[in-house]
Design a protein around this motif. Structure first.
Motif, PDB file in Angstrom:
ATOM      1  N   THR A   1       0.813  -1.213   0.000  1.00 43.36           N
ATOM      2  CA  THR A   1       0.000   0.000   0.000  1.00 43.36           C
ATOM      3  C   THR A   1       0.847   1.264   0.000  1.00 43.36           C
ATOM      4  O   THR A   1       0.384   2.324  -0.426  1.00 43.36           O
ATOM      5  N   ASP A   2       2.097   1.166   0.475  1.00 45.67           N
ATOM      6  CA  ASP A   2       2.966   2.342   0.493  1.00 45.67           C
ATOM      7  C   ASP A   2       3.276   2.852  -0.900  1.00 45.67           C
ATOM      8  O   ASP A   2       3.634   4.026  -1.075  1.00 45.67           O
ATOM      9  N   GLU A   3       3.148   1.992  -1.897  1.00 50.34           N
ATOM     10  CA  GLU A   3       3.463   2.375  -3.274  1.00 50.34           C
ATOM     11  C   GLU A   3       2.278   3.007  -3.990  1.00 50.34           C
ATOM     12  O   GLU A   3       2.424   3.484  -5.108  1.00 50.34           O
ATOM     13  N   HIS A   4       1.118   3.007  -3.352  1.00 50.47           N
ATOM     14  CA  HIS A   4      -0.099   3.455  -4.021  1.00 50.47           C
ATOM     15  C   HIS A   4      -0.605   4.772  -3.451  1.00 50.47           C
ATOM     16  O   HIS A   4      -0.372   5.105  -2.280  1.00 50.47           O
ATOM     17  N   ALA A   5      -1.327   5.505  -4.294  1.00 52.78           N
ATOM     18  CA  ALA A   5      -1.916   6.775  -3.881  1.00 52.78           C
ATOM     19  C   ALA A   5      -3.081   6.518  -2.945  1.00 52.78           C
ATOM     20  O   ALA A   5      -3.719   5.458  -3.001  1.00 52.78           O
ATOM     21  N   PRO A   6      -3.410   7.465  -2.067  1.00 53.53           N
ATOM     22  CA  PRO A   6      -4.552   7.279  -1.172  1.00 53.53           C
ATOM     23  C   PRO A   6      -5.878   7.312  -1.917  1.00 53.53           C
ATOM     24  O   PRO A   6      -6.001   7.944  -2.977  1.00 53.53           O
ATOM     25  N   ASP A   7      -6.864   6.598  -1.383  1.00 53.31           N
ATOM     26  CA  ASP A   7      -8.200   6.623  -1.958  1.00 53.31           C
ATOM     27  C   ASP A   7      -8.923   7.889  -1.491  1.00 53.31           C
ATOM     28  O   ASP A   7      -8.346   8.699  -0.753  1.00 53.31           O
ATOM     29  N   PRO A   8     -10.190   8.111  -1.891  1.00 54.87           N
ATOM     30  CA  PRO A   8     -10.890   9.343  -1.491  1.00 54.87           C
ATOM     31  C   PRO A   8     -10.935   9.581   0.011  1.00 54.87           C
ATOM     32  O   PRO A   8     -11.044  10.720   0.462  1.00 54.87           O
ATOM     33  N   SER A   9     -10.841   8.507   0.794  1.00 52.51           N
ATOM     34  CA  SER A   9     -10.855   8.679   2.248  1.00 52.51           C
ATOM     35  C   SER A   9      -9.479   9.000   2.812  1.00 52.51           C
ATOM     36  O   SER A   9      -9.323   9.192   4.011  1.00 52.51           O
ATOM     37  N   GLY A  10      -8.460   9.028   1.931  1.00 50.22           N
ATOM     38  CA  GLY A  10      -7.112   9.354   2.365  1.00 50.22           C
ATOM     39  C   GLY A  10      -6.281   8.174   2.775  1.00 50.22           C
ATOM     40  O   GLY A  10      -5.184   8.342   3.310  1.00 50.22           O
ATOM     41  N   ILE A  11      -6.769   6.955   2.514  1.00 54.52           N
ATOM     42  CA  ILE A  11      -6.051   5.750   2.915  1.00 54.52           C
ATOM     43  C   ILE A  11      -5.457   5.070   1.681  1.00 54.52           C
ATOM     44  O   ILE A  11      -6.184   4.776   0.731  1.00 54.52           O
ATOM     45  N   PRO A  12      -4.138   4.831   1.659  1.00 55.14           N
ATOM     46  CA  PRO A  12      -3.538   4.120   0.524  1.00 55.14           C
ATOM     47  C   PRO A  12      -4.096   2.705   0.423  1.00 55.14           C
ATOM     48  O   PRO A  12      -4.371   2.059   1.426  1.00 55.14           O
ATOM     49  N   SER A  13      -4.253   2.239  -0.810  1.00 56.14           N
ATOM     50  CA  SER A  13      -4.805   0.905  -1.033  1.00 56.14           C
ATOM     51  C   SER A  13      -4.146   0.294  -2.252  1.00 56.14           C
ATOM     52  O   SER A  13      -3.796   0.999  -3.204  1.00 56.14           O
ATOM     53  N   ALA A  14      -3.985  -1.032  -2.229  1.00 53.76           N
ATOM     54  CA  ALA A  14      -3.382  -1.719  -3.374  1.00 53.76           C
ATOM     55  C   ALA A  14      -4.263  -1.629  -4.607  1.00 53.76           C
ATOM     56  O   ALA A  14      -3.815  -1.938  -5.708  1.00 53.76           O
ATOM     57  N   SER A  15      -5.514  -1.200  -4.447  1.00 57.38           N
ATOM     58  CA  SER A  15      -6.427  -1.079  -5.589  1.00 57.38           C
ATOM     59  C   SER A  15      -6.404   0.307  -6.217  1.00 57.38           C
ATOM     60  O   SER A  15      -7.009   0.534  -7.260  1.00 57.38           O
ATOM     61  N   THR A  16      -5.707   1.262  -5.597  1.00 58.19           N
ATOM     62  CA  THR A  16      -5.600   2.608  -6.148  1.00 58.19           C
ATOM     63  C   THR A  16      -4.360   2.701  -7.039  1.00 58.19           C
ATOM     64  O   THR A  16      -3.471   1.850  -6.973  1.00 58.19           O
ATOM     65  N   PRO A  17      -4.271   3.728  -7.894  1.00 58.35           N
ATOM     66  CA  PRO A  17      -3.113   3.846  -8.791  1.00 58.35           C
ATOM     67  C   PRO A  17      -1.794   3.976  -8.017  1.00 58.35           C
ATOM     68  O   PRO A  17      -1.762   4.409  -6.863  1.00 58.35           O
TER      69      PRO A  17
END
Length: 301
Positions: free
Chosen positions: A144-160
């Protein structure tokens, strides 16, 4: 001969984080992963101890990579994972095992209470003496550290993915370093942020304080040099969005700042034919010790 991604493992948390990062990268590349561990024979006095004989020590060192490989196969279905036990001085053995590999991945301890790495003597020696690209991964690194945060501000492996950051000397650009960064951005389907930091020549300083036009001319020259260095690579990788930045100031400081929003930082290291010492250059040294993102060091002539 199939190229591989090689990860050094010694059972420490940082080396396990490196192996996990290497597994993710191997899947992106479609390559097998090889885990290597150096077995150093137990000194004779310890070998005679009833609870730490040479056979017991070897059993545990063989168990570490075997169990790590089993875990990686379970977490990354379809990934081919092999292990290899090495013997000899760790830096020499690891560097030799990485010859011909696509990249070598090693772990670095996080600085307690501070952002960045604690690069040990083995890691620095390997970086300084191998021509294989080396990626340093800090302890605790997660997907998750490699990914941008989702709308809630939490990085996720599913985000770019966050951008790949390339530190480039536009006056002496090297193809191997640039290509490594473009390919890393392409397989992550993310933008490439290219930083060309530069320091003002001492004899310009007084004139710049009194002549804004001269300052603008130098900034324009640096930006033009970066633009020209990247022009053929933009054509070769048209799908990679490139952001060019030519700020004045310490290149190392600029790259460390950019690492906070990066999935990977790519820097070059000029090959120096010296038999002794770990010579990696001041910019690489600063980035390796203070980057919050994994750092890829690409050797070049």
């Amino acid at each position: 001969m199939t190229r591989t991604v090689v990860a050094g493992l010694d059972g420490s948390p940082e080396s396990r984080a490196a192996a996990e990062w290497a597994a993710r990268e191997a899947k992106l590349l479609g390559l097998p992963l090889k885990i290597v561990q150096v077995w150093e024979p137990v000194p004779e006095p310890l070998a005679q101890a009833p609870l730490l004989g040479a056979e017991t020590h070897q059993h545990w060192t063989e168990r570490i990579p075997r169990e790590a490989a089993d875990g990686l196969r379970a977490r990354h279905p379809g990934l081919e994972v092999t292990t290899e036990q090495l013997h000899g001085p760790p830096a020499e053995a690891i560097a030799k095992a990485a010859e011909g590999a696509r990249m070598l991945v090693l772990g670095s301890r996080g600085l307690s209470g501070l952002a960045g790495f604690m690069v040990g003597s083995v890691g620095l020696s390997v970086v300084a003496h191998t021509t294989t690209p080396v990626v340093l991964v800090r302890a605790g690194e997660q997907a998750t550290d490699e990914h941008a945060p989702d709308p809630s501000g939490i990085p996720s492996a599913s985000t770019p993915y966050r951008p790949v950051v390339l530190g480039l000397d536009a006056d002496h650009p090297d193809a191997a370093v640039i290509e490594f960064a473009f390919e890393a951005a392409a397989r992550r389907e993310t933008k490439l942020r290219v930083l060309h930091g530069w320091n003002l020549p001492p004899y310009y300083v007084y004139g710049l304080t009194a002549d804004a036009q001269l300052h603008d001319e130098i900034v324009g020259q640096q930006s033009a040099a970066l633009r020209e260095a990247l022009r053929p690579w933009r054509q070769k990788y048209p799908d990679v969005e490139v952001v060019e930045e030519s700020p004045a100031g310490s290149p190392g400081v600029r790259l460390v700042d950019a690492a906070h929003e990066a999935s990977l930082v790519v820097i070059g290291r000029r090959i120096r034919r010296r038999p002794f010492g770990a010579h990696i250059g001041p910019v690489a040294h600063a980035v390796l010790h203070h980057s919050t993102a994994p750092v890829a060091v690409v050797a070049h002539d």
